[in-house]
Design a protein around this motif. Sequence first.
Motif, PDB file in Angstrom:
ATOM      1  N   GLY A 300       0.810  -1.211   0.000  1.00 25.95           N
ATOM      2  CA  GLY A 300       0.000   0.000   0.000  1.00 25.95           C
ATOM      3  C   GLY A 300       0.842   1.259   0.000  1.00 25.95           C
ATOM      4  O   GLY A 300       0.304   2.372  -0.086  1.00 25.95           O
ATOM      5  N   LEU A 315      -2.316   4.885  -4.685  1.00 25.91           N
ATOM      6  CA  LEU A 315      -3.254   3.939  -4.100  1.00 25.91           C
ATOM      7  C   LEU A 315      -4.698   4.241  -4.483  1.00 25.91           C
ATOM      8  O   LEU A 315      -5.498   3.319  -4.678  1.00 25.91           O
ATOM      9  CB  LEU A 315      -3.090   3.937  -2.577  1.00 25.91           C
ATOM     10  N   ASP A 316      -5.053   5.511  -4.600  1.00 26.72           N
ATOM     11  CA  ASP A 316      -6.425   5.846  -4.990  1.00 26.72           C
ATOM     12  C   ASP A 316      -6.733   5.324  -6.387  1.00 26.72           C
ATOM     13  O   ASP A 316      -7.830   4.808  -6.644  1.00 26.72           O
ATOM     14  CB  ASP A 316      -6.645   7.361  -4.936  1.00 26.72           C
ATOM     15  N   TYR A 318      -5.254   2.771  -7.796  1.00 27.87           N
ATOM     16  CA  TYR A 318      -5.323   1.314  -7.697  1.00 27.87           C
ATOM     17  C   TYR A 318      -6.711   0.890  -7.221  1.00 27.87           C
ATOM     18  O   TYR A 318      -7.317  -0.042  -7.773  1.00 27.87           O
ATOM     19  CB  TYR A 318      -4.248   0.802  -6.726  1.00 27.87           C
ATOM     20  N   THR A 319      -7.230   1.586  -6.221  1.00 27.12           N
ATOM     21  CA  THR A 319      -8.563   1.267  -5.709  1.00 27.12           C
ATOM     22  C   THR A 319      -9.610   1.419  -6.802  1.00 27.12           C
ATOM     23  O   THR A 319     -10.508   0.572  -6.946  1.00 27.12           O
ATOM     24  CB  THR A 319      -8.914   2.189  -4.525  1.00 27.12           C
ATOM     25  N   GLU A 320      -9.502   2.476  -7.587  1.00 30.48           N
ATOM     26  CA  GLU A 320     -10.466   2.715  -8.657  1.00 30.48           C
ATOM     27  C   GLU A 320     -10.381   1.621  -9.725  1.00 30.48           C
ATOM     28  O   GLU A 320     -11.412   1.170 -10.241  1.00 30.48           O
ATOM     29  CB  GLU A 320     -10.217   4.085  -9.288  1.00 30.48           C
ATOM     30  N   ARG A 323     -12.062  -1.427  -8.487  1.00 28.78           N
ATOM     31  CA  ARG A 323     -13.513  -1.210  -8.522  1.00 28.78           C
ATOM     32  C   ARG A 323     -14.050  -1.397  -9.942  1.00 28.78           C
ATOM     33  O   ARG A 323     -15.126  -1.994 -10.131  1.00 28.78           O
ATOM     34  CB  ARG A 323     -13.849   0.188  -8.004  1.00 28.78           C
ATOM     35  N   TRP A 354      -5.428  -1.441   3.721  1.00 30.90           N
ATOM     36  CA  TRP A 354      -6.083  -1.331   2.414  1.00 30.90           C
ATOM     37  C   TRP A 354      -6.824  -2.622   2.071  1.00 30.90           C
ATOM     38  O   TRP A 354      -7.923  -2.580   1.527  1.00 30.90           O
ATOM     39  CB  TRP A 354      -5.043  -1.009   1.334  1.00 30.90           C
ATOM     40  N   ASP A 357     -10.030  -2.536   4.041  1.00 26.29           N
ATOM     41  CA  ASP A 357     -10.942  -1.480   3.578  1.00 26.29           C
ATOM     42  C   ASP A 357     -11.625  -1.831   2.266  1.00 26.29           C
ATOM     43  O   ASP A 357     -12.738  -1.359   1.995  1.00 26.29           O
ATOM     44  CB  ASP A 357     -10.184  -0.155   3.419  1.00 26.29           C
ATOM     45  N   ASN A 358     -10.975  -2.652   1.458  1.00 23.18           N
ATOM     46  CA  ASN A 358     -11.495  -2.949   0.119  1.00 23.18           C
ATOM     47  C   ASN A 358     -11.892  -4.411  -0.044  1.00 23.18           C
ATOM     48  O   ASN A 358     -12.021  -4.901  -1.168  1.00 23.18           O
ATOM     49  CB  ASN A 358     -10.448  -2.568  -0.930  1.00 23.18           C
TER      50      ASN A 358
END
Length: 444
Positions: A300, A315-316, A318-320, A323, A354, A357-358
């Motif tokens: 992370g 990281l943002d 990566y999260t997107e 998703r 992370w 959270d995901n």
Amino acid sequence: MIVQLPFPSTRDPDEKLSAYYADYDRLFRAAFPEYFIPQDGLWEMPLWVAHLTSLVRTAGLESQFCDLSKVPAEARTCFERIHDATVPGDLVLMSPLAQNFRLTLEVARSLEKAGRRVVLGGNMAPLAEAGDAHLVHRGQLDAVLVRKLVQLAETGGELEKKVRRGKSDELITWAPDYRHLDGYRGQIPLLRLNASHGCLYQCSFCGDAWSQQLVMVEKNALATEVDELARRFPDTKLFYIGDKTFGQSKEAVRNLVEIFRDRPGYRFIVQTHVMQVRPWVIDAMHELGVVTVELGFESGDSQMLKRLNKLSRGLDDYTEKVRMLADSGLNVVLNVMGGLDEETEESHRETVNWLYDNRSMLWLFNLYSFVPYPLVPDFEKLKDRIHNWDFADWREDALPVFQPKNMSPERSFELFMEKVDAAHQIVRAKVDRLALAPHAESKG
């Protein structure tokens, strides 16, 4: 003689990892009921054998296959099996991994004394020393190199192809030859297929970065391979696309889609890089029949990854990207790597937080502790800090064999096991829900 060597039994498998992968298996087989874990022998066909069989034929040589995957990992037994099937002057080709590297060297020396000419290749070959074998090859073989290998059979030495980074102008125009692997029919749960070979990314911890090039498989050669796989293994409908990064080549993706368009009933697992997750790639995955996508998630800590040459937008982003994959209906599997040289206590916490959270978007996790194999770009930097040269201990589920930069090997492994705990909690919750609602979707 092409030889598939045996592997020493994994010593003292970690209880936590074993428990985690038991739940992993339950969740995976809910989505892939046809999947099974072979109880005897290799989990996958030795694909390198099919490639080498074809390449050797292009050089004008015939080949035999000596499959030792089910015999005891004993040098004398292996030597006798190979010796009895060959004559002095024959080439014996072996591709050892870390776990059977010492075994390979012992067998090779005995074969050399008996007049066989041993050729070593694969990811451990760079550690072979003068006198260990007749010929050592470093890097990826192609038709030209195999012909040079045959020419060098008289003199021995070393063989290595120097490459220029980038997409190669050359094409792989030959299809792997599976004639030696018919014995695996009905014994393997999936097939592996490459539409391209190599990787253009330069992650310093990755054993695939050494390739430096992306080499395309010509479409007709790829179609020929698919036809042969369908003929020899008609009941296996699950493919793992071995391209290091799905989407790295639009041409490779297009070839796969077109070749399987009139071959219904197959499902696919692919791996890709977070930077390749784009709308057209996701659309192509669905058109091909991909159901599961693997992504590397090493940390992370984006700044640490930057120092390790792992490209990302943070990281943002990566999260997107995760998703996007999950919202499109694809199962997301993270390849989580612990034990990295640069890891800190804080970067570990960022990673675990992370994951929690995901967790709703994540399906499964492949868990590895970093091993500094000789083809890893960081090997030269880490070589002097390797304190354990017993290759039987070079395992991705064991204590690091080198001294990490920021903590002891013991603490590094403790943090890896905390990642295992986090992954298991996430997966176990999904298994529990599956048990309560057996007809529910496996994803989510």
